[in-house]
Write an enzyme that holds these catalytic residues in place. Structure first.
Site, short mmCIF file in Angstrom:
data_model
loop_
_atom_site.label_atom_id
_atom_site.label_comp_id
_atom_site.label_asym_id
_atom_site.label_seq_id
_atom_site.Cartn_x
_atom_site.Cartn_y
_atom_site.Cartn_z
N ASN A 1 -7.89 4.48 -2.50
CA ASN A 1 -7.28 3.26 -1.97
C ASN A 1 -6.61 2.50 -3.11
O ASN A 1 -6.69 2.91 -4.28
CB ASN A 1 -8.36 2.40 -1.29
CG ASN A 1 -7.78 1.43 -0.28
OD1 ASN A 1 -6.57 1.30 -0.13
ND2 ASN A 1 -8.65 0.71 0.40
N CYS B 1 0.82 -1.21 0.00
CA CYS B 1 0.00 0.00 0.00
C CYS B 1 0.85 1.26 0.00
O CYS B 1 0.52 2.26 -0.65
CB CYS B 1 -0.93 -0.01 1.20
SG CYS B 1 -0.08 -0.18 2.80
N HIS C 1 -1.94 1.36 7.22
CA HIS C 1 -2.28 1.33 5.80
C HIS C 1 -1.99 2.68 5.16
O HIS C 1 -2.38 3.73 5.68
CB HIS C 1 -3.76 0.98 5.65
CG HIS C 1 -4.20 0.75 4.23
ND1 HIS C 1 -3.51 -0.06 3.35
CD2 HIS C 1 -5.28 1.22 3.53
CE1 HIS C 1 -4.14 -0.08 2.18
NE2 HIS C 1 -5.20 0.69 2.27
#
Length: 339
Positions: A306, A146, A285
């Site tokens: 995202n 990520c 994250h």
């Protein structure tokens, strides 16, 4: 007329004969087709179906609260609905906040401090997608990369603002080549480390020339296919949502780390994500803030890109609560590269 009546009675009888288990199996079959699910064997499929059904009940219960106006977001049966929550976190969440703190203590390496422009009134809402500064939603797959997607997203935006051209940059380049800077490929990393690597390396390759694999591989950076570079990075003061708002409005998309450790995040579908259980320091994250705004009910939000594909959330995006005491730590570790 009698024939029609008999047919209707038969249809009613058939409908009543369909058991709840049959409906669940049909829904499970549709879910597998929609998300292209394939399992190793029958035992694993039964295991995944059990998880799916448990999440199905949780989602239905939560969405009843949404319908009653008691919560501000909905959940859905996305592609992660067949995963145990701890399994999901271990696979998908690759930001290491502890590593960030340790590296700063040991090396003293920090970015320039963000100073908001004076006498500038920022708009009530911003969406950098509307200006062409944001590439399409990408998918990190089953790899804790990520941080790499957050890094490329921020640099893509800065490069666009300077050069006027949107270039999709290579996350795989960062996964494979930035380990000497403290990143660990699919096992996690930091956006600031990625910005340091790109600066020292003289650039990062384009996604087209160095495509994403979703695994740790050997570095094969090619300076002939560089898509962008940076000269360093700027850290926004920790926990300051107002300064982060000004940075997003005046500078472009910003890399942030968040607490995405809750099932509600895993199964998020739409609406403004307001999770009181979020921790502003438990960051796991990396994502990209591409804007902000206020919804119809008057709730402020951050518009967040995202890296879990377009079938998660609102076409790959999530609206996260803004001005809620730095909820989920969205302003705890925010930065952007300089170009």
């Amino acid at each position: 007329m009698r024939t029609v009546l008999v047919a209707l009675l038969a249809l009613v009888a058939l409908t009543q004969a369909i058991s709840p288990l049959d409906l669940i199996k049909e829904e499970w079959h549709t879910y597998k087709l929609q998300h292209r699910k394939n399992y190793a064997n029958e035992v694993e499929e039964r295991f995944r179906m059990k998880i799916f059904n448990e999440n199905r009940h949780k989602i239905a219960k939560h969405n009843q609260l949404f319908a009653q106006g008691k919560v501000s977001y909905k959940l859905g049966l996305n592609k992660y609905a067949d995963m145990l929550h701890h399994e999901f976190k271990e696979t998908m969440n690759g930001y290491n906040h502890t590593l960030r703190q340790l590296m700063r203590e040991r090396t003293g390496l920090v970015g320039a401090t963000y100073i908001p422009p004076a006498h500038v009134t920022v708009p009530k809402s911003v969406d950098w997608r509307e200006h062409g500064a944001v590439t399409g939603v990408k998918d990190q797959g089953h790899c804790g990369s990520c941080w790499a997607f957050s890094s490329t997203g921020a640099l893509e935006g800065q490069h666009f603002r300077k050069a006027g051209v949107l270039v999709s940059l290579s996350e795989q380049n960062l996964v494979d080549c930035s380990t000497k800077y403290g990143n660990n490929g699919c096992n996690g990393g930091l956006m600031d480390n990625a910005f340091r690597y790109i600066k020292d390396n003289g650039g990062i390759d384009t996604e087209k020339s160095y495509p994403y694999e979703g695994i740790d591989d050997s570095c094969h950076f090619n300076k002939a296919t560089i898509g962008a570079t940076d000269t360093g990075f700027v850290d926004i003061p920790e926990g300051d949502e107002e300064k982060m708002k000004k940075a997003v409005a005046t500078m472009g998309p910003v890399s942030v780390a968040i607490d995405a450790s809750h099932e509600s995040f895993q199964l998020y579908s739409e609406g403004v994500y307001n999770e009181p259980e979020c921790d502003e320091q438990n960051l796991d994250h990396g994502v990209l803030v591409v804007g902000y705004g206020t919804d119809e009910s008057g709730m402020d939000y951050w518009l967040v890109k995202n890296s879990w594909g377009t079938t998660w959330g609102e076409q790959g995006y999530i609206k996260m609560a803004r001005n809620q005491n730095n909820q989920c730590g969205i302003a705890t570790a925010s930065s952007y590269p300089t170009v």
